[in-house]
Design a protein around this motif. Structure first.
Motif, PDB file in Angstrom:
ATOM      1  N   VAL A   1       0.848  -1.182   0.000  1.00 30.57           N
ATOM      2  CA  VAL A   1       0.000   0.000   0.000  1.00 30.57           C
ATOM      3  C   VAL A   1       0.889   1.238   0.000  1.00 30.57           C
ATOM      4  O   VAL A   1       1.850   1.322   0.770  1.00 30.57           O
ATOM      5  CB  VAL A   1      -0.933   0.023   1.229  1.00 30.57           C
ATOM      6  N   VAL A   2       0.589   2.178  -0.875  1.00 32.61           N
ATOM      7  CA  VAL A   2       1.292   3.465  -0.910  1.00 32.61           C
ATOM      8  C   VAL A   2       0.467   4.473  -0.117  1.00 32.61           C
ATOM      9  O   VAL A   2      -0.652   4.815  -0.505  1.00 32.61           O
ATOM     10  CB  VAL A   2       1.503   3.955  -2.357  1.00 32.61           C
ATOM     11  N   ASN A   3       0.997   4.892   1.011  1.00 30.83           N
ATOM     12  CA  ASN A   3       0.346   5.902   1.842  1.00 30.83           C
ATOM     13  C   ASN A   3       1.031   7.236   1.585  1.00 30.83           C
ATOM     14  O   ASN A   3       2.150   7.483   2.045  1.00 30.83           O
ATOM     15  CB  ASN A   3       0.432   5.531   3.320  1.00 30.83           C
ATOM     16  N   TRP A   4       0.353   8.081   0.831  1.00 32.45           N
ATOM     17  CA  TRP A   4       0.942   9.358   0.423  1.00 32.45           C
ATOM     18  C   TRP A   4       1.075  10.331   1.588  1.00 32.45           C
ATOM     19  O   TRP A   4       1.749  11.359   1.467  1.00 32.45           O
ATOM     20  CB  TRP A   4       0.100   9.989  -0.671  1.00 32.45           C
ATOM     21  N   SER A   5       0.428  10.076   2.689  1.00 28.85           N
ATOM     22  CA  SER A   5       0.452  11.017   3.820  1.00 28.85           C
ATOM     23  C   SER A   5       0.685  10.273   5.128  1.00 28.85           C
ATOM     24  O   SER A   5       0.044  10.561   6.135  1.00 28.85           O
ATOM     25  CB  SER A   5      -0.866  11.800   3.874  1.00 28.85           C
ATOM     26  N   TYR A   6       1.588   9.295   5.110  1.00 22.73           N
ATOM     27  CA  TYR A   6       1.821   8.489   6.316  1.00 22.73           C
ATOM     28  C   TYR A   6       2.502   9.317   7.406  1.00 22.73           C
ATOM     29  O   TYR A   6       1.962   9.510   8.484  1.00 22.73           O
ATOM     30  CB  TYR A   6       2.668   7.265   5.955  1.00 22.73           C
ATOM     31  N   THR A   7       3.705   9.798   7.137  1.00 15.33           N
ATOM     32  CA  THR A   7       4.405  10.630   8.120  1.00 15.33           C
ATOM     33  C   THR A   7       4.094  12.108   7.940  1.00 15.33           C
ATOM     34  O   THR A   7       4.047  12.867   8.904  1.00 15.33           O
ATOM     35  CB  THR A   7       5.930  10.407   8.010  1.00 15.33           C
ATOM     36  N   ASN A   8       3.925  12.551   6.684  1.00 13.49           N
ATOM     37  CA  ASN A   8       3.545  13.926   6.410  1.00 13.49           C
ATOM     38  C   ASN A   8       2.818  13.945   5.069  1.00 13.49           C
ATOM     39  O   ASN A   8       2.726  12.934   4.382  1.00 13.49           O
ATOM     40  CB  ASN A   8       4.768  14.869   6.388  1.00 13.49           C
ATOM     41  N   LYS A   9       2.338  15.106   4.710  1.00  7.25           N
ATOM     42  CA  LYS A   9       1.556  15.239   3.482  1.00  7.25           C
ATOM     43  C   LYS A   9       2.366  15.794   2.317  1.00  7.25           C
ATOM     44  O   LYS A   9       1.793  16.168   1.284  1.00  7.25           O
ATOM     45  CB  LYS A   9       0.344  16.134   3.736  1.00  7.25           C
TER      46      LYS A   9
ATOM     47  N   VAL B   1      11.274  26.301 -13.905  1.00  4.99           N
ATOM     48  CA  VAL B   1      11.138  26.462 -12.452  1.00  4.99           C
ATOM     49  C   VAL B   1      10.246  27.648 -12.118  1.00  4.99           C
ATOM     50  O   VAL B   1       9.370  27.580 -11.244  1.00  4.99           O
ATOM     51  CB  VAL B   1      12.533  26.614 -11.811  1.00  4.99           C
ATOM     52  N   THR B   2      10.451  28.766 -12.828  1.00  2.54           N
ATOM     53  CA  THR B   2       9.619  29.952 -12.583  1.00  2.54           C
ATOM     54  C   THR B   2       8.151  29.683 -12.902  1.00  2.54           C
ATOM     55  O   THR B   2       7.243  30.103 -12.171  1.00  2.54           O
ATOM     56  CB  THR B   2      10.128  31.128 -13.418  1.00  2.54           C
ATOM     57  N   ALA B   3       7.889  28.955 -13.997  1.00  4.28           N
ATOM     58  CA  ALA B   3       6.510  28.638 -14.370  1.00  4.28           C
ATOM     59  C   ALA B   3       5.850  27.749 -13.329  1.00  4.28           C
ATOM     60  O   ALA B   3       4.666  27.925 -12.990  1.00  4.28           O
ATOM     61  CB  ALA B   3       6.488  27.970 -15.745  1.00  4.28           C
ATOM     62  N   ALA B   4       6.581  26.760 -12.796  1.00  5.09           N
ATOM     63  CA  ALA B   4       6.009  25.862 -11.796  1.00  5.09           C
ATOM     64  C   ALA B   4       5.670  26.611 -10.512  1.00  5.09           C
ATOM     65  O   ALA B   4       4.650  26.333  -9.866  1.00  5.09           O
ATOM     66  CB  ALA B   4       6.973  24.715 -11.514  1.00  5.09           C
ATOM     67  N   LYS B   5       6.497  27.565 -10.117  1.00  4.56           N
ATOM     68  CA  LYS B   5       6.243  28.316  -8.885  1.00  4.56           C
ATOM     69  C   LYS B   5       4.971  29.146  -8.965  1.00  4.56           C
ATOM     70  O   LYS B   5       4.382  29.477  -7.929  1.00  4.56           O
ATOM     71  CB  LYS B   5       7.429  29.215  -8.567  1.00  4.56           C
ATOM     72  N   LYS B   6       4.541  29.498 -10.167  1.00  9.24           N
ATOM     73  CA  LYS B   6       3.344  30.327 -10.320  1.00  9.24           C
ATOM     74  C   LYS B   6       2.049  29.543 -10.125  1.00  9.24           C
ATOM     75  O   LYS B   6       0.982  30.141  -9.971  1.00  9.24           O
ATOM     76  CB  LYS B   6       3.342  30.982 -11.699  1.00  9.24           C
TER      77      LYS B   6
ATOM     78  N   LEU C   1       4.588  24.064  -4.008  1.00 14.49           N
ATOM     79  CA  LEU C   1       5.302  24.678  -2.890  1.00 14.49           C
ATOM     80  C   LEU C   1       6.557  25.391  -3.379  1.00 14.49           C
ATOM     81  O   LEU C   1       7.298  24.880  -4.219  1.00 14.49           O
ATOM     82  CB  LEU C   1       5.691  23.607  -1.869  1.00 14.49           C
ATOM     83  N   SER C   2       6.785  26.569  -2.808  1.00 12.27           N
ATOM     84  CA  SER C   2       8.029  27.297  -3.069  1.00 12.27           C
ATOM     85  C   SER C   2       9.048  27.086  -1.966  1.00 12.27           C
ATOM     86  O   SER C   2      10.239  27.345  -2.151  1.00 12.27           O
ATOM     87  CB  SER C   2       7.740  28.792  -3.229  1.00 12.27           C
ATOM     88  N   SER C   3       8.580  26.637  -0.787  1.00 10.85           N
ATOM     89  CA  SER C   3       9.470  26.325   0.335  1.00 10.85           C
ATOM     90  C   SER C   3       8.757  25.285   1.201  1.00 10.85           C
ATOM     91  O   SER C   3       7.513  25.243   1.221  1.00 10.85           O
ATOM     92  CB  SER C   3       9.759  27.586   1.150  1.00 10.85           C
ATOM     93  N   PRO C   4       9.445  24.436   1.922  1.00 13.25           N
ATOM     94  CA  PRO C   4      10.911  24.363   2.000  1.00 13.25           C
ATOM     95  C   PRO C   4      11.540  23.607   0.832  1.00 13.25           C
ATOM     96  O   PRO C   4      12.765  23.533   0.740  1.00 13.25           O
ATOM     97  CB  PRO C   4      11.119  23.583   3.307  1.00 13.25           C
ATOM     98  N   ASN C   5      10.700  23.014  -0.025  1.00 11.60           N
ATOM     99  CA  ASN C   5      11.223  22.254  -1.164  1.00 11.60           C
ATOM    100  C   ASN C   5      10.771  22.934  -2.452  1.00 11.60           C
ATOM    101  O   ASN C   5       9.694  22.637  -2.984  1.00 11.60           O
ATOM    102  CB  ASN C   5      10.715  20.811  -1.126  1.00 11.60           C
ATOM    103  N   PRO C   6      11.574  23.856  -2.988  1.00 14.02           N
ATOM    104  CA  PRO C   6      11.165  24.557  -4.218  1.00 14.02           C
ATOM    105  C   PRO C   6      11.298  23.634  -5.430  1.00 14.02           C
ATOM    106  O   PRO C   6      11.999  22.615  -5.394  1.00 14.02           O
ATOM    107  CB  PRO C   6      12.157  25.724  -4.301  1.00 14.02           C
ATOM    108  N   PRO C   7      10.633  23.973  -6.528  1.00 12.61           N
ATOM    109  CA  PRO C   7      10.748  23.160  -7.744  1.00 12.61           C
ATOM    110  C   PRO C   7      12.177  23.174  -8.280  1.00 12.61           C
ATOM    111  O   PRO C   7      12.904  24.166  -8.142  1.00 12.61           O
ATOM    112  CB  PRO C   7       9.773  23.835  -8.723  1.00 12.61           C
TER     113      PRO C   7
ATOM    114  N   PHE D   1       8.501  18.950  -8.422  1.00 13.28           N
ATOM    115  CA  PHE D   1       7.901  19.929  -7.513  1.00 13.28           C
ATOM    116  C   PHE D   1       7.125  19.180  -6.424  1.00 13.28           C
ATOM    117  O   PHE D   1       6.812  18.000  -6.548  1.00 13.28           O
ATOM    118  CB  PHE D   1       6.976  20.895  -8.278  1.00 13.28           C
ATOM    119  N   TRP D   2       6.802  19.900  -5.343  1.00 10.37           N
ATOM    120  CA  TRP D   2       6.169  19.306  -4.167  1.00 10.37           C
ATOM    121  C   TRP D   2       4.804  19.960  -3.923  1.00 10.37           C
ATOM    122  O   TRP D   2       4.615  21.152  -4.181  1.00 10.37           O
ATOM    123  CB  TRP D   2       7.046  19.494  -2.936  1.00 10.37           C
ATOM    124  N   ILE D   3       3.884  19.145  -3.378  1.00 13.98           N
ATOM    125  CA  ILE D   3       2.574  19.636  -2.946  1.00 13.98           C
ATOM    126  C   ILE D   3       2.285  19.060  -1.557  1.00 13.98           C
ATOM    127  O   ILE D   3       2.950  18.122  -1.104  1.00 13.98           O
ATOM    128  CB  ILE D   3       1.444  19.233  -3.931  1.00 13.98           C
TER     129      ILE D   3
END
Length: 447
Positions: free
Chosen positions: A326-334, A358-363, A368-374, A392-394
């Motif tokens: 099973v893949v738990n996408w939000s086990y320890t964090n989201k 990178v600039t396009a993804a941030k828009k 997320l732009s922080s703590p893990n930017p694209p 990139f991260w969500i």
């Protein structure tokens, strides 16, 4: 020494009840104050019906104007409006009864007092029964209480109870009277209502406890429900007079017999307890199991409810969640990382392409732009393009993955259009081996 006379049988009780019924009918038909009281009661019924017709609409309009009232008070007013006639009759009967009791002999208002008592009892029972949510239990409780109040007011309760006690049903060496069965049923219904109220109150309290994890809340709620309803079942069995020692031996023998046929059910139950204890899956988690992707809606004793983005609800057995990957996408964090692969022309500067991506993804709002930017990296030199990967991260996977990828792709398209970056596509040259023009050219070159 004189022997005690045998208790009256079924026939004697039936004769006694029929005689009392005959006496009541004759009492109503005989001219005099008893018949006058019946006529007064009929007049009060007609008056109450007329008052209900005149005031029902006014009470409804008055209730609708109570904007600041809580919902429970508005519901109570709706119930009162539905029983306005009974309210008017009970109030009028009590007024007439108290006045006649003061100005004349008590026997001349006896029947009116019975009618007032019955109307009041019916009102109280009808209003209190609304607190029972289950419709079947509410009807059983209402009818049982109404019958009991009617028999008590008419002073025939003792004879009725004796008649019910004389109806005996034999079950092996155990003899049960109809009165015992009815008492046990009433006790079970009352305990079920009390158990429902207790479990609902415990559920609200446990679900609002922030010190417990969601899985432990579910486990605690299930434990409370099992304990309370087990107590109700055991109490009901004891009220019927069954010996629980013999029942335990029988349940042990039957359990061995049916255990082999219920292996999957027991496995799912045990798996559900394990899931709740190890907190690997909890309500609200986003999981993937095979081709199913969605978020946990609820944890059951036998299955887990998973709701997908298209509104489908999958009931996945607990055993599958224990034995499968099973893949738990939000086990320890989201935090969830998504990858997008794309290509750009060899004529475009790779450093510029990476910065624009990178600039396009941030828009995009959910990226997320922080703590893990694209970030964007070159992954290879293809036949028609330089290959890139955009990461990139969500933090909201329950809101969907396909839609956020689509939004990022659209942002890349717009950014590449603005910066003159082209997205190449493969081009192929096709030659026909039997082409006459090509054959002539080849011959000339050979000569």
């Amino acid at each position: 020494m004189e022997e005690n006379p045998p208790p009256p049988g079924l026939a004697e009780h039936l004769v006694a009840l029929l005689n009392e019924g005959r006496d009541l009918v004759q009492m109503f038909l005989t001219p005099g104050w008893r018949q006058n009281q019946v006529l007064i009661v009929l007049g009060l019924i007609a008056l109450a019906w007329l008052l209900r017709l005149l005031t029902s609409a006014w009470v409804q309009d008055w209730t609708r104007d109570r904007d600041g009232w809580p919902k429970w008070r508005l519901r109570m007013m709706v119930q009162i409006r539905h029983r306005l006639g009974l309210f008017y009759f009970a109030a009028g009967a009590w007024v007439v009864y108290l006045v006649m009791k003061q100005v004349t002999w008590p026997s001349r208002s006896y029947l009116i007092g019975i009618a007032a008592t019955l109307a009041t009892a019916w009102l109280v029972i009808a209003m209190l029964s609304r607190f029972v949510q289950n419709r079947t239990l509410r009807r059983l409780l209402t009818w049982g209480a109404w019958i009991y109040a009617t028999l008590y007011a008419l002073e025939v309760l003792d004879n009725t109870l004796a008649f019910l006690d004389s109806l005996v049903l034999g079950v092996g060496s155990l003899s049960l009277s109809l009165l015992t069965v009815l008492k046990a049923l009433l006790m079970i219904v009352a305990l079920l209502i009390l158990a429902r109220l207790l479990t609902q109150s415990a559920t609200r309290g446990l679900q609002g406890n922030e010190d417990m994890s969601p899985s432990m809340r579910v486990l605690a709620v299930k434990a409370v429900q099992v304990a309370v309803y087990s107590f109700v079942v055991i109490t009901g069995i004891r009220a019927l007079g069954f010996d629980l020692t013999g029942l335990a031996l029988l349940s042990g023998a039957v359990g061995v017999g049916i255990g082999f046929g219920l292996q999957k059910v027991v496995s799912n139950l045990v798996s559900g307890i394990i899931i709740l204890l190890d907190r690997s899956i909890k309500p609200g988690d986003v999981i993937s199991l095979g081709d199913t992707f969605g978020w946990i809606d609820s944890l059951g004793a036998r299955y887990v409810s998973v709701v997908t983005r298209d509104g489908k609800e999958y009931l996945i057995p607990n055993e599958d969640l224990i034995t499968s990957q099973v893949v738990n996408w939000s086990y320890t964090n989201k935090f969830v990382r998504l990858d997008i692969h794309f290509g750009a022309s060899y004529g475009d500067n790779p450093h510029k392409v990476r910065a624009v991506a990178v600039t396009a993804a941030k828009k995009v709002s959910r990226v997320l732009s922080s703590p893990n930017p694209p970030v964007c990296h070159v992954t290879g030199f293809g036949d028609s393009s330089i290959d890139y990967i955009l990461r990139f991260w969500i933090t909201d996977p329950s809101d969907g993955l396909t839609n956020i990828k689509g939004n990022v792709f659209l942002a890349l398209w717009d950014a590449f259009e603005e910066n003159g970056i082209s997205i190449p596509f493969p081009q192929r040259e096709v030659r026909h081996l039997n082409d006459p023009a090509r054959a002539g050219t080849d011959s000339a070159e050979g000569g």
